[in-house]
Enzyme design. Structure first.
Site, PDB file in Angstrom:
ATOM      1  N   LYS A   1      14.344  -9.834  11.986  1.00 13.20           N
ATOM      2  CA  LYS A   1      14.460 -10.504  10.703  1.00 13.20           C
ATOM      3  C   LYS A   1      13.263  -9.334  10.044  1.00 13.20           C
ATOM      4  O   LYS A   1      13.736  -8.971   8.734  1.00 13.20           O
ATOM      5  CB  LYS A   1      13.756 -11.890  10.753  1.00 13.20           C
ATOM      6  CG  LYS A   1      13.976 -12.320   9.339  1.00 13.20           C
ATOM      7  CD  LYS A   1      13.613 -13.748   9.441  1.00 13.20           C
ATOM      8  CE  LYS A   1      13.838 -14.417   8.041  1.00 13.20           C
ATOM      9  NZ  LYS A   1      13.776 -16.019   8.096  1.00 13.20           N
TER      10      LYS A   1
ATOM     11  N   GLN B   1      12.149  -4.666   6.465  1.00 13.38           N
ATOM     12  CA  GLN B   1      11.577  -3.311   6.338  1.00 13.38           C
ATOM     13  C   GLN B   1      12.487  -2.136   5.897  1.00 13.38           C
ATOM     14  O   GLN B   1      12.174  -1.515   4.978  1.00 13.38           O
ATOM     15  CB  GLN B   1      10.855  -2.854   7.586  1.00 13.38           C
ATOM     16  CG  GLN B   1       9.363  -3.665   7.893  1.00 13.38           C
ATOM     17  CD  GLN B   1       8.380  -3.033   7.160  1.00 13.38           C
ATOM     18  OE1 GLN B   1       7.811  -1.870   6.824  1.00 13.38           O
ATOM     19  NE2 GLN B   1       7.870  -3.958   6.059  1.00 13.38           N
TER      20      GLN B   1
ATOM     21  N   ARG C   1      13.628  -0.911  20.667  1.00 10.65           N
ATOM     22  CA  ARG C   1      13.505  -2.257  20.496  1.00 10.65           C
ATOM     23  C   ARG C   1      12.950  -2.844  19.263  1.00 10.65           C
ATOM     24  O   ARG C   1      11.975  -2.568  18.996  1.00 10.65           O
ATOM     25  CB  ARG C   1      12.933  -2.785  21.731  1.00 10.65           C
ATOM     26  CG  ARG C   1      12.778  -4.253  21.754  1.00 10.65           C
ATOM     27  CD  ARG C   1      11.758  -4.536  22.968  1.00 10.65           C
ATOM     28  NE  ARG C   1      11.608  -6.123  23.089  1.00 10.65           N
ATOM     29  CZ  ARG C   1      10.532  -6.569  23.634  1.00 10.65           C
ATOM     30  NH1 ARG C   1       9.731  -5.960  24.357  1.00 10.65           N
ATOM     31  NH2 ARG C   1      10.870  -8.323  23.716  1.00 10.65           N
TER      32      ARG C   1
ATOM     33  N   GLY D   1       0.860  -1.202  -0.090  1.00 10.72           N
ATOM     34  CA  GLY D   1       0.057  -0.027  -0.014  1.00 10.72           C
ATOM     35  C   GLY D   1       0.724   1.206   0.093  1.00 10.72           C
ATOM     36  O   GLY D   1       0.790   2.113  -0.908  1.00 10.72           O
TER      37      GLY D   1
ATOM     38  N   GLU E   1       8.552   3.460   7.882  1.00 16.84           N
ATOM     39  CA  GLU E   1       9.033   4.651   6.916  1.00 16.84           C
ATOM     40  C   GLU E   1      10.248   5.116   7.209  1.00 16.84           C
ATOM     41  O   GLU E   1      10.782   5.891   6.230  1.00 16.84           O
ATOM     42  CB  GLU E   1       7.948   5.657   7.126  1.00 16.84           C
ATOM     43  CG  GLU E   1       6.459   5.622   6.729  1.00 16.84           C
ATOM     44  CD  GLU E   1       5.295   6.299   7.334  1.00 16.84           C
ATOM     45  OE1 GLU E   1       5.091   6.135   8.349  1.00 16.84           O
ATOM     46  OE2 GLU E   1       4.950   7.133   6.345  1.00 16.84           O
TER      47      GLU E   1
ATOM     48  N   ASN F   1      10.813  -8.073  16.149  1.00 16.97           N
ATOM     49  CA  ASN F   1      11.378  -8.966  15.426  1.00 16.97           C
ATOM     50  C   ASN F   1      12.263  -8.385  14.223  1.00 16.97           C
ATOM     51  O   ASN F   1      12.057  -8.036  13.342  1.00 16.97           O
ATOM     52  CB  ASN F   1       9.868  -9.676  14.473  1.00 16.97           C
ATOM     53  CG  ASN F   1      10.381 -10.945  13.411  1.00 16.97           C
ATOM     54  OD1 ASN F   1      11.643 -10.900  13.061  1.00 16.97           O
ATOM     55  ND2 ASN F   1       9.693 -11.993  13.392  1.00 16.97           N
TER      56      ASN F   1
ATOM     57  N   GLY G   1       2.213  -6.496   4.363  1.00 13.99           N
ATOM     58  CA  GLY G   1       3.642  -7.107   4.215  1.00 13.99           C
ATOM     59  C   GLY G   1       4.412  -6.434   5.038  1.00 13.99           C
ATOM     60  O   GLY G   1       5.716  -7.228   5.301  1.00 13.99           O
TER      61      GLY G   1
END
Ligand code: MCN
Ligand code: MOS
Length: 764
Positions: free
Chosen positions: A659, A664, A654, A245, A731, A657, A473
């Site tokens: 990975k 991202q 922190r 998106g 972002e 995850n 995603g």
């Protein structure tokens, strides 16, 4: 209903908890094609809609001849400005009343080229497409304004809320021993998610079901409810999978209204998918921007003043502001600063949000300008950033919660080998390749809106998490499963996460990179409540094997309940539920403040952005930070630019995850490389039309454009920023990439490109 269940085995058991590198739970379904996207749903009796878009940029539709289309095989309905059902104006995303008068999804007044002005519904997509080509539109054409460079564009309208100042920037600039002043520009850029926008709308009496990709189920459902003047509860929006998106799928759009109107008029479910070219005008991407930046400094490179004036384009009808001062205001410890911004109305679709709206072009300006200053005063581009390091928020004058930018510079420089850089432009080469090294910083604020979640422990010992939040995603399914697994003491394989349905507990927008923090917070709270209730039952239920234990607490680990001291008795959750005859234990919790739990505040919290807290509320200034180090190779003869190496160090607090966060970050960096070198909406001034409206001509980065990207996390838990210590991820990584590349290109070639994208024609 889709449940997402982890199937793949993963390395270490702790991977299933927060902080573990669990792979995306929705990954296998998306990769194998078993994930059903909105427009792929099979609905009985489905018919197909196609829109017709204006071929002029300004004027009035004087007539639409639909006779040939209507007579065409399979055609059920033609919608035009003559017969489009007027809808009620809906509340804006900000929570303010919508524009006066009805909302016309196919307006007679044309304000941009590519505006939907008619639609055809037929039994098949092919019939609808063929009939749409037979529609004849007559216009009364008016003069248009095609872009910021159109002489008719003018100065635009000042946006007062964008004005910022501290000290006396103009005076300090005039007195500064070193001054540089330049203009920086970014072009129109587009979201180009791989899944185009599409919708299936179905009415049953006064209830509307929508299968539509959505970054904000509750906000979009509210628009449909208000448009059709039906209760919010009557709208069901379903969006379990979204093919990207990047900001473009957060709001309800005219084509969605067209589909819902057609479905209502025909009494049949209607599917409408915009074509790839239509994605360029069915909604707006990032507006073109232009900013002048004047920097005043000492001869040693210490900043004394920044004076900024920015403009961005908007449409004739809508106010879209791309805040160009957002990074400029806070990146450096400059005592005197002023920034103002105008918007210039043009004949374009209203611009929208595209990954880091504001911060992205803002950083292109300031992070290019500071680099120019570094060369002007003759110091290293990394040194000048450290020299002007802001130890507190220079605009809000409050402490940062955490700002690990110094650590990011250090870690990035070390991994990149920055100390080996030869300072002079054009001083590094390999054969015909000029090599350049550049650096730039970026930042993104931590935004906060309360959330809500349901956590349910079932009789078989498994658990469910439910929320109307979404996963396009970025990893929401996965991190929420990890949160629940950790708190409940249940292996992550036994946690199912249900998202993307307005029938579930509510959630605010998955925008502004806030969802991970707010939803892990809500799930954490609900899971704790469910766990406490389960332990309460184990301690107090007459049938519980723990009843006569001398303990007031129990532990749950690996799905087994036991007393903390001895391992006896130990009983699995499933066995315990069977023994006490309980079907489920569940908790619905929200993170709304006590005074905002009433019905209206709660509704506004989830369906508008009114409740989103600014990053400076609460005594600390909350932001994520990053530093990008880039190597480019520029072919001396051809002017082609390749990014050959890149190291980025990022502080997102922190990581829930690592990975997924790293993924991202890489994704954002890749978009930044595309923005720097390729992306540009080209407008034909004669028609104010975007002419490269397809993926063949609007170039985004592909694998061949991307080198190995090293990303390094330098964050530490930040409990001012969020309950669990995370800051914004999504972002952040795009911010600062384009200026880092432009700075590297200058170092390679001695040419400063202040106008994105950096294409070879600008270098030769
Ligand atoms: N994460 C983490 N630790 C944190 C915060 C986040 O590990 N402290 C990870 C999680 O995997 C989480 C992800 O990063 O799911 C993104 O978290 P967050 O920064 O909260 O962003 P949102 O979940 O709100 O996602 C929206 C954000 C935005 S605004 C845009 S634009 C964008 C982005 O995410 N669009 C994307 N990333 C995208 N990724 C994909 N694949 N597709 C898009 O359209
Ligand atoms: Mo992101 S542009 O805030 O959806």
């Amino acid at each position: 209903m889709t449940f997402i269940t982890p199937k793949a085995k993963h390395g270490d058991a702790s991977d299933g908890n927060l902080g573990g590198r669990l792979s995306r739970l929705d990954g296998p379904a998306k990769i194998t094609g078993s994930a059903t996207y909105a427009a792929e749903h099979q609905i009985d009796g489905l018919v197909y809609a196609v829109t017709v878009q204006s071929t002029i940029a300004a004027g009035v539709v004087t007539s639409v001849d639909a006779s040939a289309a209507e007579a065409s095989p399979g055609v059920l309905l033609v919608l035009t400005p003559d017969n489009i059902m007027p809808l009620k104006s809906a509340t804006t995303w900000a929570g303010t009343p919508g524009p006066e008068g009805p909302f016309l999804a196919l307006p007679r007044i044309v304000s941009f080229n590519g505006q939907h002005i008619a639609a055809v519904v037929a039994e098949t997509l092919e019939q609808a497409t063929a009939a749409a080509a037979l529609i004849r539109v007559t216009y009364e054409e008016k003069a248009h304004v095609y872009g910021l460079d159109d002489p008719k564009a003018g100065e635009g309208v000042p946006i007062d809320r964008m004005t910022m100042s501290r000290g006396d920037a103009v005076k300090a600039l005039a007195e500064a021993p070193v001054r540089i002043e330049q203009e920086y520009r970014t072009p129109r850029e587009y979201n180009v998610a791989i899944e185009p926008h599409g919708i299936i709308a179905r009415w049953e009496a006064d209830s509307l079901t929508l299968w539509e990709p959505s970054q904000w189920i509750d906000g979009m459902a509210r628009s449909y409810a208000e448009w059709f003047d039906i209760p919010f509860e009557n709208v069901r929006m379903i969006s379990p999978y979204i093919g990207g998106g990047f900001g473009s799928k957060a709001l309800s759009l005219p084509h969605g209204a067209v589909a819902a109107i057609a479905a209502r008029m025909l009494g049949k479910p209607v599917k409408l998918v915009v074509t790839r070219p239509q994605t360029f005008t069915a909604y707006g991407g990032r507006p073109a921007t232009r900013q002048t930046l004047a920097l005043g400094a000492t001869r040693e490179g210490k900043l004394l003043s920044i004076v900024q004036h920015g403009v961005n384009e908007t449409s004739m009808l809508g106010v879209a502001v791309e805040p160009l001062g957002s990074v400029t205001a806070i990146m450096y410890a400059v005592p005197n600063f002023s920034s103002r911004q105008n918007i210039i109305p043009l004949n374009t679709v209203t611009p929208g949000a595209l990954r880091a709206p504001g911060e992205n072009p803002s950083a292109f300006g300031i992070e290019s300008a500071i680099d120019e200053l570094a060369y002007e005063v003759g110091i290293d581009p990394l040194q000048i950033r450290l020299l002007n390091y802001a130890e507190e928020d220079p605009q809000a004058k409050i402490p940062w919660s955490t700002r690990r930018l110094r650590e990011a510079f250090a870690a990035g420089a070390e991994a990149f080998g920055w100390s080996k850089r030869s300072p002079a432009p054009r001083s590094m080469r390999e054969g015909k390749q000029l090599i350049g090294w550049g650096v730039a910083a970026g930042t993104y604020p931590v935004r906060r809106t309360p959330g809500e979640a349901l956590v349910r422990i079932l009789a078989d010992g498994t658990a469910e998490v439910a929320s109307s939040s979404i996963d396009m995603g970025q990893g929401t399914y996965t991190i929420l499963a990890q949160t629940a697994a950790e708190v409940l003491g249940i292996p992550v394989e036994q946690v199912r996460v249900k998202l993307g349905d307005s029938a579930l507990p509510r959630a605010p927008v998955a925008g502004g990179s806030q969802l991970a923090n707010l939803m892990t917070g809500a799930v954490h709270k609900a899971a704790h409540a469910a766990r406490d209730e389960l332990i309460g039952l184990a301690l107090n239920h007459p049938g519980s094997p723990f009843l006569d234990q001398q303990t007031n607490t129990l532990t749950i680990a690996d799905g087994v309940i036991s007393t903390p001291r001895s391992e006896q008795p130990a009983i699995s959750i499933a066995d315990f539920m069977r023994v006490i005859g309980q079907e489920k234990v569940e908790a619905l919790r929200d993170t709304l403040p006590e005074d905002k739990k009433n019905t209206q505040d709660r509704y506004n919290n989830f369906t508008t952005m009114m409740a989103m807290k600014p990053p400076t509320e609460g005594g600390y200034s909350l932001h994520s930070w990053c530093a990008h180090f880039v190597e480019v190779r520029v072919d001396e003869d051809f002017g082609t630019v390749r990014v050959s190496r890149m190291v980025s160090a990022l502080d997102s607090g922190r990581l829930y995850n690592p990975k997924l966060a790293e993924s991202q970050w890489r994704g954002g960096i890749i978009m930044g490389i595309g923005q720097a070198l390729l992306e540009e909406g080209v407008v034909d001034p004669r028609y104010a039309r975007v002419i490269n409206n397809n993926l063949g001509d609007y170039l985004v980065a592909t694998n061949a454009d991307i080198p190995d990207l090293q990303v390094i996390s330098v964050g530490v838990p930040d409990h001012h920023a969020s309950v669990l210590g995370g800051k914004a991820v999504g972002e952040l990584p795009i911010v600062g990439v384009a200026p880092a590349i432009a700075n590297a290109v200058f170092h390679a070639t001695g040419k400063r490109i202040r106008d994105l994208p950096i294409t070879l024609d600008k270098l030769l």
